[in-house]
Design a protein around this motif. Structure first.
Motif, PDB file in Angstrom:
ATOM      1  N   HIS A 165       0.843  -1.194   0.000  1.00 18.16           N
ATOM      2  CA  HIS A 165       0.000   0.000   0.000  1.00 18.16           C
ATOM      3  C   HIS A 165       0.882   1.249   0.000  1.00 18.16           C
ATOM      4  O   HIS A 165       1.545   1.545   0.993  1.00 18.16           O
ATOM      5  CB  HIS A 165      -0.898   0.037   1.239  1.00 18.16           C
ATOM      6  CG  HIS A 165      -1.918  -1.055   1.293  1.00 18.16           C
ATOM      7  ND1 HIS A 165      -3.184  -0.915   0.773  1.00 18.16           N
ATOM      8  CD2 HIS A 165      -1.861  -2.307   1.808  1.00 18.16           C
ATOM      9  CE1 HIS A 165      -3.871  -2.028   0.969  1.00 18.16           C
ATOM     10  NE2 HIS A 165      -3.082  -2.891   1.593  1.00 18.16           N
ATOM     11  N   ILE A 166       0.889   1.967  -1.112  1.00 20.51           N
ATOM     12  CA  ILE A 166       1.550   3.278  -1.185  1.00 20.51           C
ATOM     13  C   ILE A 166       0.446   4.327  -1.243  1.00 20.51           C
ATOM     14  O   ILE A 166      -0.381   4.305  -2.146  1.00 20.51           O
ATOM     15  CB  ILE A 166       2.476   3.374  -2.409  1.00 20.51           C
ATOM     16  CG1 ILE A 166       3.528   2.262  -2.375  1.00 20.51           C
ATOM     17  CG2 ILE A 166       3.147   4.750  -2.461  1.00 20.51           C
ATOM     18  CD1 ILE A 166       4.413   2.207  -3.599  1.00 20.51           C
ATOM     19  N   ASN A 167       0.429   5.222  -0.293  1.00 21.73           N
ATOM     20  CA  ASN A 167      -0.749   6.065  -0.071  1.00 21.73           C
ATOM     21  C   ASN A 167      -0.644   7.457  -0.695  1.00 21.73           C
ATOM     22  O   ASN A 167      -1.326   8.390  -0.272  1.00 21.73           O
ATOM     23  CB  ASN A 167      -0.998   6.192   1.428  1.00 21.73           C
ATOM     24  CG  ASN A 167      -1.071   4.832   2.091  1.00 21.73           C
ATOM     25  OD1 ASN A 167      -1.588   3.870   1.520  1.00 21.73           O
ATOM     26  ND2 ASN A 167      -0.519   4.719   3.279  1.00 21.73           N
ATOM     27  N   GLU A 168       0.211   7.581  -1.689  1.00 21.57           N
ATOM     28  CA  GLU A 168       0.391   8.843  -2.393  1.00 21.57           C
ATOM     29  C   GLU A 168      -0.214   8.719  -3.776  1.00 21.57           C
ATOM     30  O   GLU A 168      -0.001   7.704  -4.451  1.00 21.57           O
ATOM     31  CB  GLU A 168       1.890   9.161  -2.493  1.00 21.57           C
ATOM     32  CG  GLU A 168       2.193  10.557  -2.964  1.00 21.57           C
ATOM     33  CD  GLU A 168       3.700  10.850  -2.979  1.00 21.57           C
ATOM     34  OE1 GLU A 168       4.075  11.984  -3.266  1.00 21.57           O
ATOM     35  OE2 GLU A 168       4.497   9.929  -2.712  1.00 21.57           O
ATOM     36  N   ALA A 219      -4.697   5.465  -1.219  1.00 21.70           N
ATOM     37  CA  ALA A 219      -4.411   6.809  -1.721  1.00 21.70           C
ATOM     38  C   ALA A 219      -5.705   7.559  -2.004  1.00 21.70           C
ATOM     39  O   ALA A 219      -6.801   6.988  -1.978  1.00 21.70           O
ATOM     40  CB  ALA A 219      -3.560   6.733  -2.988  1.00 21.70           C
ATOM     41  N   THR A 220      -5.584   8.856  -2.264  1.00 20.12           N
ATOM     42  CA  THR A 220      -6.737   9.666  -2.678  1.00 20.12           C
ATOM     43  C   THR A 220      -6.350  10.444  -3.927  1.00 20.12           C
ATOM     44  O   THR A 220      -5.484  11.307  -3.870  1.00 20.12           O
ATOM     45  CB  THR A 220      -7.127  10.656  -1.564  1.00 20.12           C
ATOM     46  OG1 THR A 220      -7.391   9.933  -0.366  1.00 20.12           O
ATOM     47  CG2 THR A 220      -8.368  11.436  -1.944  1.00 20.12           C
ATOM     48  N   THR A 267      -8.391   6.794  -5.098  1.00 18.25           N
ATOM     49  CA  THR A 267      -8.055   5.387  -5.258  1.00 18.25           C
ATOM     50  C   THR A 267      -7.907   5.066  -6.740  1.00 18.25           C
ATOM     51  O   THR A 267      -8.470   5.753  -7.597  1.00 18.25           O
ATOM     52  CB  THR A 267      -9.149   4.499  -4.632  1.00 18.25           C
ATOM     53  OG1 THR A 267     -10.426   4.868  -5.184  1.00 18.25           O
ATOM     54  CG2 THR A 267      -9.189   4.683  -3.118  1.00 18.25           C
ATOM     55  N   THR A 268      -7.156   4.014  -7.047  1.00 20.62           N
ATOM     56  CA  THR A 268      -6.840   3.707  -8.447  1.00 20.62           C
ATOM     57  C   THR A 268      -7.974   2.916  -9.085  1.00 20.62           C
ATOM     58  O   THR A 268      -7.856   1.727  -9.396  1.00 20.62           O
ATOM     59  CB  THR A 268      -5.509   2.932  -8.528  1.00 20.62           C
ATOM     60  OG1 THR A 268      -4.557   3.514  -7.643  1.00 20.62           O
ATOM     61  CG2 THR A 268      -4.946   2.988  -9.940  1.00 20.62           C
ATOM     62  N   VAL A 269      -9.088   3.594  -9.298  1.00 23.31           N
ATOM     63  CA  VAL A 269     -10.273   2.946  -9.875  1.00 23.31           C
ATOM     64  C   VAL A 269     -10.633   3.535 -11.231  1.00 23.31           C
ATOM     65  O   VAL A 269     -11.690   3.235 -11.782  1.00 23.31           O
ATOM     66  CB  VAL A 269     -11.476   3.043  -8.911  1.00 23.31           C
ATOM     67  CG1 VAL A 269     -11.192   2.282  -7.625  1.00 23.31           C
ATOM     68  CG2 VAL A 269     -11.834   4.485  -8.612  1.00 23.31           C
ATOM     69  N   SER A 270      -9.749   4.365 -11.778  1.00 28.69           N
ATOM     70  CA  SER A 270      -9.980   4.954 -13.100  1.00 28.69           C
ATOM     71  C   SER A 270      -8.628   5.213 -13.750  1.00 28.69           C
ATOM     72  O   SER A 270      -7.591   5.269 -13.074  1.00 28.69           O
ATOM     73  CB  SER A 270     -10.759   6.269 -12.988  1.00 28.69           C
ATOM     74  OG  SER A 270      -9.974   7.261 -12.351  1.00 28.69           O
ATOM     75  N   VAL A 271      -8.646   5.397 -15.046  1.00 29.37           N
ATOM     76  CA  VAL A 271      -7.412   5.703 -15.771  1.00 29.37           C
ATOM     77  C   VAL A 271      -6.840   7.033 -15.300  1.00 29.37           C
ATOM     78  O   VAL A 271      -5.615   7.199 -15.166  1.00 29.37           O
ATOM     79  CB  VAL A 271      -7.667   5.715 -17.288  1.00 29.37           C
ATOM     80  CG1 VAL A 271      -6.431   6.200 -18.040  1.00 29.37           C
ATOM     81  CG2 VAL A 271      -8.068   4.327 -17.771  1.00 29.37           C
ATOM     82  N   GLN A 272      -7.713   7.992 -15.032  1.00 29.76           N
ATOM     83  CA  GLN A 272      -7.254   9.294 -14.555  1.00 29.76           C
ATOM     84  C   GLN A 272      -6.495   9.157 -13.234  1.00 29.76           C
ATOM     85  O   GLN A 272      -5.451   9.784 -13.033  1.00 29.76           O
ATOM     86  CB  GLN A 272      -8.446  10.233 -14.386  1.00 29.76           C
ATOM     87  CG  GLN A 272      -8.059  11.640 -13.950  1.00 29.76           C
ATOM     88  CD  GLN A 272      -9.279  12.547 -13.818  1.00 29.76           C
ATOM     89  OE1 GLN A 272     -10.420  12.104 -13.981  1.00 29.76           O
ATOM     90  NE2 GLN A 272      -9.040  13.813 -13.539  1.00 29.76           N
ATOM     91  N   ALA A 273      -7.012   8.322 -12.330  1.00 23.01           N
ATOM     92  CA  ALA A 273      -6.341   8.109 -11.051  1.00 23.01           C
ATOM     93  C   ALA A 273      -5.012   7.391 -11.237  1.00 23.01           C
ATOM     94  O   ALA A 273      -4.029   7.695 -10.548  1.00 23.01           O
ATOM     95  CB  ALA A 273      -7.243   7.323 -10.109  1.00 23.01           C
ATOM     96  N   LYS A 311      -1.201   8.679 -10.190  1.00 19.96           N
ATOM     97  CA  LYS A 311      -0.216   7.873  -9.466  1.00 19.96           C
ATOM     98  C   LYS A 311       1.128   7.861 -10.198  1.00 19.96           C
ATOM     99  O   LYS A 311       2.185   8.116  -9.603  1.00 19.96           O
ATOM    100  CB  LYS A 311      -0.725   6.440  -9.323  1.00 19.96           C
ATOM    101  CG  LYS A 311      -1.655   6.203  -8.149  1.00 19.96           C
ATOM    102  CD  LYS A 311      -0.880   5.616  -6.990  1.00 19.96           C
ATOM    103  CE  LYS A 311      -1.782   5.189  -5.855  1.00 19.96           C
ATOM    104  NZ  LYS A 311      -1.034   4.697  -4.692  1.00 19.96           N
ATOM    105  N   THR A 312       1.102   7.534 -11.480  1.00 18.79           N
ATOM    106  CA  THR A 312       2.351   7.381 -12.222  1.00 18.79           C
ATOM    107  C   THR A 312       3.093   8.707 -12.369  1.00 18.79           C
ATOM    108  O   THR A 312       4.325   8.744 -12.300  1.00 18.79           O
ATOM    109  CB  THR A 312       2.090   6.774 -13.608  1.00 18.79           C
ATOM    110  OG1 THR A 312       1.154   7.589 -14.335  1.00 18.79           O
ATOM    111  CG2 THR A 312       1.514   5.369 -13.484  1.00 18.79           C
TER     112      THR A 312
END
Length: 491
Positions: free
Chosen positions: A73-76, A107-108, A110-116, A120-121
């Motif tokens: 879990h990386i929260n950034e 993270a905020t 969460t990685t539930v979309s391509v935009q999110a 992250k990347t």
């Protein structure tokens, strides 16, 4: 010019050599293994005939493929104070890990979309000391994002069957059986058959009254571990495993994976499903193998995690399932989840040590290898080096589709190495941990065996004991899939 890495104990992990060898590894300027020198004579001949840019001689230290953790879990962005990319990847490097895969939850956003995922990347670039990949999230309402997420490069899709702890629960909701089946049908309709579906496998009791009764009983003694353990019975994992096995049996072409399995009661069901031909794998964690409910002190919220650490009697079956050649557990992953002392109810005041309110999660990424090695060497059937490689390197690489270029020392593979001394002991000091929140680990002051001296990622020294870290030159791993071919882009 090439680099040359030498050691009297090299473990290749290539499936052909079970013992260590005295030799060397030639690495080109791109960080790819060009040649393996299997004897001292080959090393001498190479040194006589070839000039290398640099020679790194690790003497009697053990040099093996870099470890891979598929559950971190990386929260950034959003909760960098819990754990960010720089601190998490430093901890990974100091622990011998050369690749980690980030969970989609804390993270905020969460990685539930391509935009999110793009958020992250973009934040990760220039901060990471090891290579990092990403799980995508499967939550209610993001069905239309699943195929785009997979096309954008996530390793697979991860969901949870029970609500996460606040504040994450409002951001990464649990899915039910109907929603899972709808998502699987959507993937099939899109001809997407390669994606792994991974689960946090706890299912709340069907009777809401039963759940409220359990919760109300636990509130009477919120600062004892027994009260917390009562709220997460093994039946929750067993119910979840039954559902997952049904899905795996009805979708034999789809790969499913159970994350952070705690209860040994689920193992017969898991093994039966695997024997019937379903593509279902599972992992457990260092804390389930080394810590037990009997040793958790009152107010010891640093031990709280979901699923919970169970009784000592639960551990033997987990180890047996890992060490048997055809055991039902295929790998070990940290489920590293750091949080601030405040979120863990570790600050002073009336709320200190409240198991009901503390955010769950174990901080152990940097310590995973020595924890597993120390406990494994105490078993009647001792943990072996090939076991460590299989459970913490090769199987995670296969799960995430990395086994074509990571997970072994062979020509054409990334020069990812973990250099360590299996016999050297140390006492865990929180001051020497590199996570964002050092005081939230349950392993403080424990005596462990197995010290990481150096970590190499694609030929680059990212960590050296006593010297610290190199530059943050880790790469982002994006999995690009078509219907027949899976390749990777390393950015």
């Amino acid at each position: 010019m090439d680099l040359l890495f030498l050691s009297r104990r090299i473990f290749l992990g290539d499936g052909n050599q079970e013992k260590t060898l005295h030799g060397g590894i030639v690495v080109d300027t791109e960080g790819i293994i060009r040649r393996v020198l299997r004897t001292p004579q080959e090393v001498n001949t190479y040194l006589y005939n070839t000039e290398s840019e640099a020679v790194y001689d690790f003497g009697d230290l053990l040099l093996m493929p870099g470890l891979i953790d598929a559950n971190v879990h990386i929260n950034e962005p959003g909760r960098k104070d819990w754990e960010g990319f720089a601190t998490a990847t430093k901890a990974a490097a100091a622990g011998g890990f050369t690749t980690i895969i980030d969970r989609p939850t804390n993270a905020t956003p969460t990685t539930v979309s391509v935009q999110a995922l793009k958020a992250k990347t973009s934040i990760a670039r220039g901060k990471i000391y090891v290579d990092v990949g990403f799980w995508g999230g499967l939550v209610p309402g993001n069905k239309d994002q699943l195929v785009p997420l997979l096309a954008a490069g996530v390793m697979g899709l991860q969901c949870t069957l029970c609500d996460s702890a606040p504040p994450v629960g409002a951001e990464f909701a649990a899915v039910n059986e109907a929603q899972l089946k709808e998502a699987l049908k959507h993937l099939e309709d899109a001809a997407e058959s390669e994606a792994v579906i991974a689960f946090h496998a706890e299912l709340p009791p069907k009777e809401t009254g039963q759940l409220k009764e359990i919760e109300s009983e636990s509130k009477s003694s919120t600062k004892t571990y027994a009260s917390f353990l009562h709220t997460r019975p093994a039946a929750m994992e067993l119910s979840a495993m039954q559902l997952i096995c049904e899905l795996a049996a009805s979708h034999p072409q789809r790969r499913f994976h159970v994350m952070n399995l705690s209860s040994a009661e689920t193992l017969p069901l898991l093994q039966h499903c695997q024997q019937q031909g379903a593509q279902l794998s599972a992992e457990t964690c260092p804390h389930y193998l080394s810590l037990c409910a009997e040793q958790v002190p009152d107010c010891g919220t640093e031990f709280k995690t979901w699923p919970p650490i169970r009784e000592r009697s639960n551990q033997a079956a987990l180890w047996q399932a890992l060490l048997c050649p055809k055991g039902s557990l295929q790998q070990i992953a940290s489920d590293h989840s750091a949080a601030t002392p405040g979120a863990r109810c570790q600050t002073y005041g009336r709320g200190r040590g409240n198991f009901s309110n503390a955010f769950p999660g174990i901080s152990s990424l940097q310590l995973s290898l020595p924890i597993v090695w120390t406990r494994g060497m105490q078993l009647e059937r001792k943990l072996s080096l090939p076991d460590v490689h299989r459970l913490m390197c090769w199987q995670p690489a296969q799960l995430c589709g990395l086994s074509g270029f990571k997970g072994r020392i062979a020509e054409g593979y990334d020069a990812d190495f973990c250099i360590w001394d299996p016999s050297e002991e140390f006492t865990v000091s929180v001051d020497e941990l590199h996570t964002a929140n050092k005081s939230t680990t349950p392993y403080a002051a424990q005596r462990l065996c197995g010290v990481v001296h150096a970590t190499v990622v694609r030929g680059l020294h990212v960590y050296q004991q006593f010297e610290g870290f190199g530059q943050p030159l880790g790469k982002i791993l994006l999995r690009k899939s078509s219907h027949k071919v899976v390749k990777f882009v390393r950015l």
